[in-house]
Design an enzyme around this catalytic site. Structure first.
Site, PDB file in Angstrom:
ATOM      1  N   ASP A  81      -3.848   9.344  -0.159  1.00  0.00           N
ATOM      2  CA  ASP A  81      -3.296   9.900  -1.389  1.00  0.00           C
ATOM      3  C   ASP A  81      -4.233  10.909  -2.038  1.00  0.00           C
ATOM      4  O   ASP A  81      -3.784  11.871  -2.672  1.00  0.00           O
ATOM      5  CB  ASP A  81      -2.993   8.773  -2.383  1.00  0.00           C
ATOM      6  CG  ASP A  81      -1.691   8.068  -2.071  1.00  0.00           C
ATOM      7  OD1 ASP A  81      -1.307   8.041  -0.884  1.00  0.00           O
ATOM      8  OD2 ASP A  81      -1.050   7.540  -2.999  1.00  0.00           O
ATOM      9  N   CYS A 122      -5.424   1.225   2.440  1.00  0.00           N
ATOM     10  CA  CYS A 122      -5.219   2.157   1.332  1.00  0.00           C
ATOM     11  C   CYS A 122      -3.819   2.097   0.729  1.00  0.00           C
ATOM     12  O   CYS A 122      -3.001   1.271   1.099  1.00  0.00           O
ATOM     13  CB  CYS A 122      -5.618   3.558   1.760  1.00  0.00           C
ATOM     14  SG  CYS A 122      -7.427   3.702   1.897  1.00  0.00           S
ATOM     15  N   ASP A 123      -3.544   3.046  -0.154  1.00  0.00           N
ATOM     16  CA  ASP A 123      -2.534   2.910  -1.193  1.00  0.00           C
ATOM     17  C   ASP A 123      -1.155   2.426  -0.745  1.00  0.00           C
ATOM     18  O   ASP A 123      -0.609   1.495  -1.309  1.00  0.00           O
ATOM     19  CB  ASP A 123      -2.369   4.252  -1.910  1.00  0.00           C
ATOM     20  CG  ASP A 123      -3.598   4.624  -2.707  1.00  0.00           C
ATOM     21  OD1 ASP A 123      -4.698   4.179  -2.346  1.00  0.00           O
ATOM     22  OD2 ASP A 123      -3.471   5.371  -3.686  1.00  0.00           O
ATOM     23  N   LYS A 124      -0.535   3.083   0.228  1.00  0.00           N
ATOM     24  CA  LYS A 124       0.826   2.711   0.598  1.00  0.00           C
ATOM     25  C   LYS A 124       0.879   1.826   1.839  1.00  0.00           C
ATOM     26  O   LYS A 124       1.942   1.322   2.199  1.00  0.00           O
ATOM     27  CB  LYS A 124       1.670   3.982   0.855  1.00  0.00           C
ATOM     28  CG  LYS A 124       1.699   4.935  -0.315  1.00  0.00           C
ATOM     29  CD  LYS A 124       2.091   4.227  -1.606  1.00  0.00           C
ATOM     30  CE  LYS A 124       1.907   5.119  -2.808  1.00  0.00           C
ATOM     31  NZ  LYS A 124       0.512   5.507  -3.058  1.00  0.00           N
ATOM     32  N   CYS A 195     -11.385   3.684  -1.990  1.00  0.00           N
ATOM     33  CA  CYS A 195     -12.165   4.229  -3.107  1.00  0.00           C
ATOM     34  C   CYS A 195     -12.667   3.125  -4.032  1.00  0.00           C
ATOM     35  O   CYS A 195     -11.981   2.147  -4.284  1.00  0.00           O
ATOM     36  CB  CYS A 195     -11.348   5.259  -3.865  1.00  0.00           C
ATOM     37  SG  CYS A 195     -11.015   6.745  -2.884  1.00  0.00           S
ATOM     38  N   GLU A 491       2.006  11.206  -7.598  1.00  0.00           N
ATOM     39  CA  GLU A 491       0.990  10.750  -8.539  1.00  0.00           C
ATOM     40  C   GLU A 491       0.524  11.930  -9.391  1.00  0.00           C
ATOM     41  O   GLU A 491       0.408  13.050  -8.907  1.00  0.00           O
ATOM     42  CB  GLU A 491      -0.203  10.143  -7.803  1.00  0.00           C
ATOM     43  CG  GLU A 491       0.121   8.802  -7.169  1.00  0.00           C
ATOM     44  CD  GLU A 491      -1.088   8.156  -6.525  1.00  0.00           C
ATOM     45  OE1 GLU A 491      -2.112   8.858  -6.351  1.00  0.00           O
ATOM     46  OE2 GLU A 491      -1.014   6.964  -6.190  1.00  0.00           O
ATOM     47  N   SER A 517      -2.105   7.794 -10.202  1.00  0.00           N
ATOM     48  CA  SER A 517      -3.106   7.215  -9.321  1.00  0.00           C
ATOM     49  C   SER A 517      -3.745   6.029 -10.019  1.00  0.00           C
ATOM     50  O   SER A 517      -3.802   5.957 -11.251  1.00  0.00           O
ATOM     51  CB  SER A 517      -4.177   8.262  -9.005  1.00  0.00           C
ATOM     52  OG  SER A 517      -5.337   7.653  -8.515  1.00  0.00           O
TER      53      SER A 517
END
EC number: 4.2.1.9
Length: 616
Positions: A81, A122-124, A195, A491, A517
């Site tokens: 992302d 990570c995000d998704k 992150c 985002e 985000s």
């Protein structure tokens, strides 16, 4: 005894061709009849959170085979992302969640796998795999790649801790010299891993612990630390134990839908609120609950947000603490332990790490454990050496953070605030609700009144902010960026970062039918539902309209009369095919994204597919 799903492709004379193909993958005669465990890995060289995962599948596979199973690995896609941020690439991020969920379903069902290990980060990726696991409802264990070490650098002879967001803010701030901006950029992301703050990736990996589907430390133990190797090995052993409980012992409590129950979803949301997690977790928990057939809604989130205090404050809400500090303080189990002592946790729910959550807390809650190995586990700390290698260091903190009065994790009595880190607001501009990460909002801004400055896209908003159109007291409205209208629900990290860099971070608000985000802070309100493209009132806002935000009252109001709004709605409808679409927005939308948009629901439903359109 439940029949192995894999027997469909391994047993019987009519499966001679399938068995021949299995043999060509290395399966031996003695293996037929063993559980086949799919390992869904998300290794890619595009994403720092996944760049170190290449060999993790082999670790898990070895443990599965030692425990009597057959391990077969496949890969999913993974979108970064941060790299996709601020341009057309972000349109693909949320849709990739559905693609990942479908790809896991396709592989597992096509090959009749009996159980599943999800290697995400990570995000998704974690949400997509979570949706698939609950859809499939076969024994599963999640193990993530782990968080990145926090960045550190010296500015004006002072050592500061950094993350990705700091680099973005500094780069857009004219007051920061080129030299300092470059130092921050080069130091912000020093190692492999997700992150380093409580952004979406780390939030979701923490939530899998609370849902009962991953092992203690999954969300907080650094990617670089050698202790993390054992999490991968134990994931392989645990999934085989779950498979044996279900297929051999007929124990349906080993299935993910019986672990991730309504109570478990309440636990996960309580954790998210207590730790000030990313607002994106709301979207993903709602989507996962639908796959689990659990009636968990925005109303439940609203109820919990009024009950749960803010017990753990982590970047981007403070520069003081990052995930490495959360781990030192006891990780997810430390926060859950404080929720339990506050009477805000269901401990009778099942968990892959033990008989139930209560038993897991007895062993892994740093405040109550007597296990020296567990204390050593939470002492795992950063090395401060840039690397893309997993398990590359074995550093330990000299002491643990068990200060529950002023430390990273607090008791209810000494909470950062008595109301939690997320809140659901509603009103005429968001009839089905919207989300604000209160953990990142200055208390002085918990009530805010301003006038709308409307933009039909994130790109136009960025240009307006950088070009000086936005001034103190404005409420920046970014619409047609929802799941359907974007499409893909981008985002808005760049607009919020640029507001900060322009000195407007505490004097402006931003509302959108898009999302933020996990790195966002400030008065940033997202997930406005219904979205503009679905006929939501946010599409009727005009520049200059008064908007009133009251977080304590959980309200957000467009101060325009119903009569005026109805007149605007009729004018919108009169646009025919162009109704509920952005004006003069130039955006290339691929066929893949158009297909996604056709079925996408608004954020209050988790932005999942509208399955009613698929029913006969």
């Amino acid at each position: 005894m439940a029949k192995l799903r894999s027997a469909t492709s391994t047993q019987g004379r009519n499966m001679a061709g399938a068995r021949a193909l299995w043999r060509a993958t290395g399966v031996k005669d003695s293996d037929f009849g063993k559980p086949i465990v799919a390992i869904a890995n998300s290794f890619t060289q595009f994403v720092p959170g996944h760049v170190h995962l290449k060999d993790m599948g082999s670790l898990v596979a070895g443990a599965i085979e030692e425990a009597g199973g057959i391990a077969k690995e496949f890969n999913t896609i993974a979108v970064d992302d941060g790299i996709a941020m601020g341009h057309g690439g972000m349109l693909y991020s949320l849709p990739s969640r559905e693609l990942i969920a479908d790809s896991v379903e396709y592989m597992v069902n096509a090959h009749c796998a009996d159980a599943l290990v999800c290697i995400s980060n990570c995000d998704k990726i974690t949400p997509g795999m979570l949706m698939a696991a609950l859809r499939l409802n076969i024994p599963v264990v999640f193990v993530s790649g782990g968080p990145m070490e926090a960045g550190k650098t010296k500015l004006s002879d002072k050592l500061i801790k950094l993350d990705l967001v700091d680099a973005m803010v500094a780069a857009a701030d004219d007051r920061v010299s080129d030299e300092d901006s470059e130092k921050i950029e080069r130091s912000a992301c020093p190692t492999c891993g997700s992150c380093s703050g409580m952004f979406t990736a780390n939030s979701m990996n923490c939530l899998t612990e609370a849902l009962g589907l991953s092992l203690p430390g999954n969300g907080s133990l650094l990617a670089t630390h050698s202790d993390r190797r054992e999490l991968f090995l134990e994931a392989g052993r645990r999934v085989m134990a779950l498979a044996n409980r279900y297929y051999r012992d007929d124990d349906e409590s080993a299935l993910p839908r019986n672990i991730a129950s309504f109570k478990a979803f309440e636990n996960a949301m309580a954790l998210d609120i207590a730790m000030g997690g990313s607002s994106n977790t709301v979207l993903h928990l709602l989507a996962a609950a639908q796959e689990a057939k659990v009636d968990f809604t925005m109303a439940d989130i609203d109820r919990l947000s009024r009950q749960v205090p803010h017990l753990c404050k982590v970047a981007p809400s403070t520069p003081k603490y990052h995930m490495e500090d959360v781990h030192r303080a006891g990780g997810v189990m430390g926060i859950l332990g404080e929720l339990d002592r506050a009477g805000l946790l269901h401990t009778d729910v099942s968990h892959v790490a033990g008989e139930n959550l209560k038993a897991v807390l007895v062993q892994y809650d740093l405040v109550q454990t007597q296990d020296e190995a567990v204390q050593q586990f939470y002492a795992a700390g950063p090395a401060g050496i840039p690397t893309t290698k997993a398990f590359s260091q074995s550093c330990r903190w000299p002491s643990l953070d068990v200060d529950r009065q002023e430390g990273c994790i607090r008791t209810r009595e000494f909470a950062f605030s008595q109301e939690g880190g997320l809140a659901v607001l509603s009103g005429n501009i968001a009839a089905d609700g919207c989300i604000v990460k209160t953990a990142g909002v200055d208390e002085a801004n918990h009530t805010f009144v301003g006038h709308a400055r409307v933009y039909e896209s994130q790109d136009d908003a960025v240009a307006g902010i950088l070009g000086g159109e936005v001034v103190a007291g404005d409420v920046v409205v970014i619409r047609y960026e929802g799941p359907k209208g974007g499409p893909g629900m981008q985002e808005m990290l760049y607009p919020t970062s640029y507001l900060k860099s322009k000195g407007l971070g505490t004097s402006c608000a931003l509302i959108t039918d898009g999302r933020f985000s996990g790195g966002t802070s400030g008065l940033s309100i997202g997930h406005v539902s219904p979205e503009a493209a679905a006929g939501g009132t946010i599409a009727l806002v005009e520049t200059g309209d008064r908007i009133e935000i009251d977080i304590p009252a959980r309200s957000i109001t467009l101060a325009v009369s119903d009569e005026v709004l109805e007149t605007r709605r009729q004018a919108m409808q009169a646009r025919g095919k162009q109704a509920w679409k952005p004006v003069n927005r130039e955006r290339s939308v691929s066929l893949a994204l158009k297909a996604y948009a056709m079925l996408a629901t608004s954020a209050d439903k988790g932005a999942v597919r509208d399955v009613s359109k698929l029913e006969d």
